[in-house]
Design a protein around this motif. Structure first.
Motif, PDB file in Angstrom:
ATOM      1  N   GLY A   1      11.956  73.614  25.744  1.00 39.61           N
ATOM      2  CA  GLY A   1      11.354  74.389  24.666  1.00 39.61           C
ATOM      3  C   GLY A   1      10.192  75.222  25.104  1.00 39.61           C
ATOM      4  N   LEU A   2       9.769  75.073  26.343  1.00 38.82           N
ATOM      5  CA  LEU A   2       8.602  75.777  26.820  1.00 38.82           C
ATOM      6  C   LEU A   2       8.866  77.271  26.955  1.00 38.82           C
ATOM      7  N   TYR A   3      10.103  77.647  27.287  1.00 39.08           N
ATOM      8  CA  TYR A   3      10.434  79.080  27.437  1.00 39.08           C
ATOM      9  C   TYR A   3      10.237  79.803  26.119  1.00 39.08           C
ATOM     10  N   LEU A   4      10.772  79.232  25.025  1.00 45.61           N
ATOM     11  CA  LEU A   4      10.617  79.853  23.719  1.00 45.61           C
ATOM     12  C   LEU A   4       9.142  79.868  23.286  1.00 45.61           C
ATOM     13  N   PHE A   5       8.433  78.814  23.602  1.00 49.03           N
ATOM     14  CA  PHE A   5       7.005  78.738  23.253  1.00 49.03           C
ATOM     15  C   PHE A   5       6.226  79.861  23.925  1.00 49.03           C
ATOM     16  N   ARG A   6       6.456  80.079  25.206  1.00 50.59           N
ATOM     17  CA  ARG A   6       5.746  81.132  25.920  1.00 50.59           C
ATOM     18  C   ARG A   6       6.175  82.518  25.431  1.00 50.59           C
ATOM     19  N   LEU A   7       7.443  82.655  25.085  1.00 51.26           N
ATOM     20  CA  LEU A   7       7.937  83.944  24.605  1.00 51.26           C
ATOM     21  C   LEU A   7       7.236  84.320  23.299  1.00 51.26           C
ATOM     22  N   ARG A   8       7.153  83.385  22.380  1.00 54.79           N
ATOM     23  CA  ARG A   8       6.481  83.656  21.112  1.00 54.79           C
ATOM     24  C   ARG A   8       5.002  83.969  21.328  1.00 54.79           C
ATOM     25  N   ALA A   9       4.394  83.269  22.270  1.00 54.55           N
ATOM     26  CA  ALA A   9       2.977  83.515  22.551  1.00 54.55           C
ATOM     27  C   ALA A   9       2.751  84.913  23.097  1.00 54.55           C
ATOM     28  N   SER A  10       3.689  85.393  23.958  1.00 52.76           N
ATOM     29  CA  SER A  10       3.536  86.731  24.522  1.00 52.76           C
ATOM     30  C   SER A  10       3.795  87.804  23.483  1.00 52.76           C
ATOM     31  N   GLU A  11       4.745  87.551  22.514  1.00 50.92           N
ATOM     32  CA  GLU A  11       5.044  88.537  21.475  1.00 50.92           C
ATOM     33  C   GLU A  11       3.882  88.674  20.491  1.00 50.92           C
ATOM     34  N   SER A  12       3.164  87.589  20.270  1.00 50.56           N
ATOM     35  CA  SER A  12       2.053  87.643  19.318  1.00 50.56           C
ATOM     36  C   SER A  12       0.811  88.289  19.908  1.00 50.56           C
TER      37      SER A  12
ATOM     38  N   VAL B   1      -5.673  85.223  36.784  1.00 51.83           N
ATOM     39  CA  VAL B   1      -4.956  84.038  37.231  1.00 51.83           C
ATOM     40  C   VAL B   1      -5.636  82.759  36.765  1.00 51.83           C
ATOM     41  N   TYR B   2      -6.982  82.780  36.645  1.00 51.62           N
ATOM     42  CA  TYR B   2      -7.682  81.575  36.234  1.00 51.62           C
ATOM     43  C   TYR B   2      -7.573  81.327  34.724  1.00 51.62           C
ATOM     44  N   GLU B   3      -6.957  82.267  33.977  1.00 52.66           N
ATOM     45  CA  GLU B   3      -6.760  82.084  32.540  1.00 52.66           C
ATOM     46  C   GLU B   3      -5.304  81.852  32.162  1.00 52.66           C
ATOM     47  N   ILE B   4      -4.401  81.823  33.128  1.00 53.64           N
ATOM     48  CA  ILE B   4      -2.982  81.586  32.839  1.00 53.64           C
ATOM     49  C   ILE B   4      -2.814  80.175  32.269  1.00 53.64           C
ATOM     50  N   PRO B   5      -2.265  80.049  31.047  1.00 57.02           N
ATOM     51  CA  PRO B   5      -2.058  78.701  30.479  1.00 57.02           C
ATOM     52  C   PRO B   5      -0.954  77.960  31.227  1.00 57.02           C
ATOM     53  N   LEU B   6      -1.261  76.757  31.725  1.00 63.86           N
ATOM     54  CA  LEU B   6      -0.289  75.974  32.479  1.00 63.86           C
ATOM     55  C   LEU B   6       0.629  75.161  31.580  1.00 63.86           C
ATOM     56  N   CYS B   7       0.228  74.980  30.328  1.00 63.75           N
ATOM     57  CA  CYS B   7       1.061  74.277  29.344  1.00 63.75           C
ATOM     58  C   CYS B   7       1.511  72.904  29.825  1.00 63.75           C
TER      59      CYS B   7
END
Length: 949
Positions: free
Chosen positions: A639-650, A660-666
């Motif tokens: 489910g992480l792929y869909l989670f990141r996709l929605r985060a990028s669309e918003s 790079v130091y702000e990339i969420p590692l989830c």
């Protein structure tokens, strides 16, 4: 300021003093017209600026012939300097002032130094039948002759006393004082520096002999024994002076009340250059006060210097043990001492020069020579030294090879306990921090062992001047200042309010004990009692569980995965990266992100292109690693792929690339409430985060200990801008490690808090507490304004237990044991302190009574003090008897005053410090005889009877 409104009036009056007052008649009853006779004089040192004629001003100053006079210049119409000698004033020795001599002796010009300046006077010596030697005539007049044979210079006693007190307070030198006198008198052509230097030294020596009663001894000054001129501590146990007759029969649990507390230390600021020699500049005291006798001391060092081997430190890398001081151009690298650490007073025959740093052989001699015959009757002695853990190991073995007079019966008569002062303790290894701690060892009260350091703080301003002195002058000068410090403490003995702290700590400990299981308290009590008697027993202050590190957790997870593969239950979604490896890499990348961000913040605006390029290469490498890791992560968390996709669309489409130091590692803990995640991943992160907390706390504690050691080294040994800048750079790097460890702990704990609820974990927050900024502090007391006995130790030191495979109950059980032992130690130390204070109050009163009786015995009229073959006139006898009576009265007055200060102590103790009885009045000072030394109020010295206050 209100004064500014009257500023012009003050300025006008200042200028008015430069002219003549109204009228032209002499201010006495002679009615002379001073302006008509061209005779107008005034004195700059008298209380008024009256204008007098020549006859009157000479007559008025018959007893004040060393005042500075000004004469009105009729031609220029302003005041100019003159002297009483120029106006006809003469001194006649051997007779009362105003009387002439029937047969006056030689007459001549004499130079006199007084607090008003340097003066040339006319002097007549007496030639009558009662004629005395010239230097005796000068002494009896009230001046101190600079020489004995044909004196041409003298110094007034008021000047010598004034300079001695001034040197105690401001540490001024004879040279600076002499220059001031010249400027006061405007007599720059008269140089009497050598005469003043010699006289000051002789005056100090004679005052020391006088106050110690050597003028009342039939053996005279020459019969003075070693250490006899030292000012003794009234509160220390001294057999035959202030101990009760039955003190040796006290119960074992009360013997500590008669314990002696001493401490050793070295001061490398008190160096001495290779100037003069002992043959050219011998000491006048000759070991009679605080410095040891030089000839015997040097002979001992020559004999045993090559025989005693100083072992390398097995504790921390202490400079006192391992480092040899630079001796280029110096005859002494510093001084060592053995002091009374409970009351901050120098002990007799306890100070000596060091040659090659803090060698054991030097400190052995000072330690053993400070123990006189009476001291060796004491049953218990506590010795504090910042390297006690090393110095004491072979002390008795070394002692057996020394001369017999240095031997102490440490096996049958006197028991010695060696401890480390509280301030220096954090610089030692962890085992030393309990075994040699004043806080955890019994029967020491709230003594901190740092009394020697406080003494150095008051004597260090002398370092610049004594460095350039000859050996004898330096020892005599330091002896005089040590004596003043001791007397200053004696006149300001007081008692601190330890009763209330003891009551508070007792209540707190009882409440804590009542909340525990009785069987546990019983077991811990036996363990603590056994350790207090013998440090070889189990140490209840130290944890037995070792913290599980991340490496150990990774090993355990790898072994578990290997077992799961064999059984077919392995959780593997990628052929190279297992689930545990996935979480481990995520934590590593998280750490690298923080370090990149920290390095970016520390990079200045003037960073070079090379520095910027290196940081960018690190950032690019980490970005590639994180991108590859994310692809594998999505296999374990679909489910992480869909989670990141929605985060990028918003997010904003035009937004720049995420640093790079702000990339969420989830990681599972951060997405647990937003997408589904396998419970096994949650368990893996829990284990690794738990270990990460332990590693962070270990790194935090180690860095705090290291910072404490570096700060101590920086304060004590680093001098100059270069050395301090280098030390500060080290401190800054350590502080960066501390900050990283604190952030890592907070991040890991936050993740654990998120994982605890879905995993059903409870009880973890009893030992993984929230880390506040105030919690990040070392064990060293200098990082807080509250002392160790009153403050609460940060929980990061209390919870130093393993958090791995052990059950929470076991770990919590040990944590409670450690905290309970510390709580009891705090209570016991305060209770002991109250008992020690009561006994010390009694000893101070007994000592003052003993000293008063000693002086009174010299007033009985049998004149046993007379030197054989020496004739004494009645005036000499009367003077000695009067001085003895005055000294006896002084000690009686000091005893009465101290008794009034402590009269309510027993009532206050009975009230358990609840404040219903006033303990002491605020004014702790004592009025002392005018002849005795005065000094500023002393600094508080821990938690003991001492000047306060």
């Amino acid at each position: 300021m209100e004064w500014l409104e009257d500023r012009e009036s003050f300025l006008s009056e200042f200028l008015r003093m430069e002219g003549l007052p109204d009228g032209d008649i002499c201010c006495t009853n002679c009615d002379r017209q001073i302006l008509q006779s061209s005779q107008a004089f005034r004195c700059r040192d008298c209380d008024s600026l009256d204008i007098l004629c020549q006859t009157c001003i000479v007559d008025i100053h018959r007893r004040n012939g060393l005042h500075n006079i000004e004469e009105w210049n009729m031609a220029g119409r302003f005041f100019t300097r003159t002297s009483l000698r120029a106006l006809g004033h003469k001194y006649q020795l051997g007779h009362p002032i105003g009387r002439t001599c029937a047969a006056p002796g030689s007459f001549g010009t004499f130079t006199v130094l007084d607090i008003n300046g340097v003066h040339e006077v006319d002097l007549n010596f007496c030639g009558c039948m009662t004629e005395q030697l010239r230097y005796l005539q000068i002494l009896r007049f009230g001046w101190f002759p600079a020489t004995v044979g044909m004196p041409r210079t003298a110094i007034t006693f008021r000047l010598l006393r004034f300079f001695q007190l001034l040197s105690f307070e401001s540490k001024t030198t004879v040279f600076e004082f002499h220059q001031t006198l010249q400027r006061l008198s405007d007599n720059t052509g008269t140089d009497r520096y050598r005469e003043l230097l010699r006289t000051v030294r002789e005056y100090r020596h004679l005052k020391m002999l006088k106050r110690s009663g050597r003028g009342h001894s039939n053996s005279g000054a020459q019969g003075t024994s070693a250490g006899e001129c030292a000012v003794l501590c009234p509160a220390c146990p001294q057999p035959g002076k202030n101990l009760p007759s039955e003190w040796k029969d006290a119960p074992p649990d009360k013997q500590f009340l008669y314990r002696l507390f001493i401490g050793l230390d070295a001061n490398f600021r008190l160096k001495r250059r290779m100037i003069s020699s002992n043959a050219s500049d011998p000491s006048l005291s000759n070991g009679w006060a605080y410095f040891v006798e030089e000839v015997d001391y040097k002979a001992f060092l020559r004999t045993f210097g090559t025989l005693v081997i100083q072992e390398q430190s097995t504790c921390s890398n202490h400079d006192a043990v391992n480092k040899n001081r630079n001796m280029a151009g110096f005859a002494a690298s510093g001084v060592g001492t053995c002091d009374d650490t409970r009351h901050d007073m120098k002990r007799p025959c306890s100070v000596g020069d060091l040659q090659k740093g803090e060698r054991y052989i030097n400190m052995d001699y000072l330690f053993l020579s400070s123990f006189k015959q009476k001291d060796r009757e004491l049953v218990e002695v506590t010795v504090s030294y910042d390297i006690a853990c090393q110095w004491s190991i072979h002390l008795w073995k070394r002692m057996n090879s020394y001369p017999s007079w240095m031997h102490i019966d440490h096996e049958n008569t006197t028991t010695f306990r060696f401890l480390i002062p509280k301030f220096h303790l954090p610089a030692h290894t962890r085992p030393c921090q309990t075994s040699y701690s004043f806080n955890f060892n019994k029967n020491v009260g709230r003594t901190d062992g740092e009394g020697v350091e406080r003494g150095w703080a008051r004597i260090n301003p002398l370092a610049a001047s004594t460095r350039e002195m000859g050996p004898g002058s330096r020892r005599d000068t330091l002896d005089d200042h040590f004596g003043d410090q001791n007397w200053n403490k004696t006149t300001k003995m007081g008692i601190k309010e330890a009763v209330k702290e003891a009551a508070d700590r007792t209540t707190s400990h009882e409440e804590f004990t009542n909340s525990l299981f009785e069987k546990d308290v019983h077991e811990w009590t036996k363990q603590l009692n056994a350790w207090e008697e013998d440090h070889c027993a189990f140490n209840p202050f130290e944890g037995t569980y070792k913290g599980i590190s991340q490496k150990a957790i990774r090993l355990r997870l790898a072994e578990q995965e290997e077992a799961d593969v064999v059984s077919g239950n392995a959780f593997i979604m990628h052929e190279e990266i297992s689930a545990s490896r996935l979480i481990t890499l995520g934590l590593e990348y998280e750490l690298q992100q923080r370090r990149l961000f920290q390095d970016l913040n520390e990079m200045t605006v003037h960073a070079t292109d090379d520095q910027k390029a290196k940081w960018k290469l690190r950032a690019n490498t980490l970005r590639r690693k994180i991108t590859s890791w994310m692809e594998v992560q999505q296999m374990y968390i679909p489910g992480l792929y869909l989670f990141r996709l929605r985060a990028s669309e918003s997010s904003d489409e035009d937004r720049e690339e995420t640093p790079v130091y702000e990339i969420p590692l989830c990681l599972p803990s951060s997405i647990i409430d937003r997408t589904s995640c396998d419970i096994r991943l949650l368990m893996l992160e829990w284990d690794l985060r738990y270990a990460q907390c332990m590693d962070s706390l270990d790194e935090l504690r180690d860095s705090l200990c290291l910072r404490a050691y570096v700060l101590i080294d920086k304060k004590r040994f680093q001098r100059g801008q270069r050395a301090n800048t280098r030390s500060q750079g080290i401190v800054n790097r350590i502080q960066a490690k501390i900050n990283r460890a604190a952030i890592q702990y907070r991040t890991a704990r936050s993740a654990i808090e998120s994982l605890a609820k879905p995993l059903g974990k409870v009880g973890w927050d009893t030992h993984l507490l929230v880390l506040k900024d105030n919690d990040v502090r070392s064990l060293s007391a200098e990082e807080t304004s509250t002392s160790e006995g009153r403050r609460n130790i940060s929980w990061i030191w209390v919870h130093m237990v393993g958090k791995g495979s052990q059950e929470p109950d076991d770990r919590l059980h040990e944590s409670l044991r450690i905290e309970w032992c510390k709580s009891r130690a705090r209570r016991d130390r305060w209770v002991e302190e109250v008992e020690l204070l009561q006994e010390e109050c009694r000893r101070v009163l007994a000592f003052f009574e003993h000293r008063a009786n000693e002086w009174e015995n010299l007033c009985n009229g049998d004149q046993t003090w007379m030197l054989p073959g020496v004739e004494y006139d009645q005036l000499a006898i009367n003077g000695r008897l009067s001085y003895a009576r005055r000294q006896a009265a002084q000690f009686r007055r000091m005893g009465a005053h101290f008794s009034s200060l402590t009269q309510n102590v027993s009532k206050f103790i009975a009230s358990k410090g609840d404040g219903t009885v006033e303990l002491l009045p605020k004014d702790m000072s004592l009025q002392v005889a005018e002849d005795d030394k005065e000094a500023p109020e002393g600094e508080p010295a821990g938690y003991i009877i001492i000047s306060d206050i």
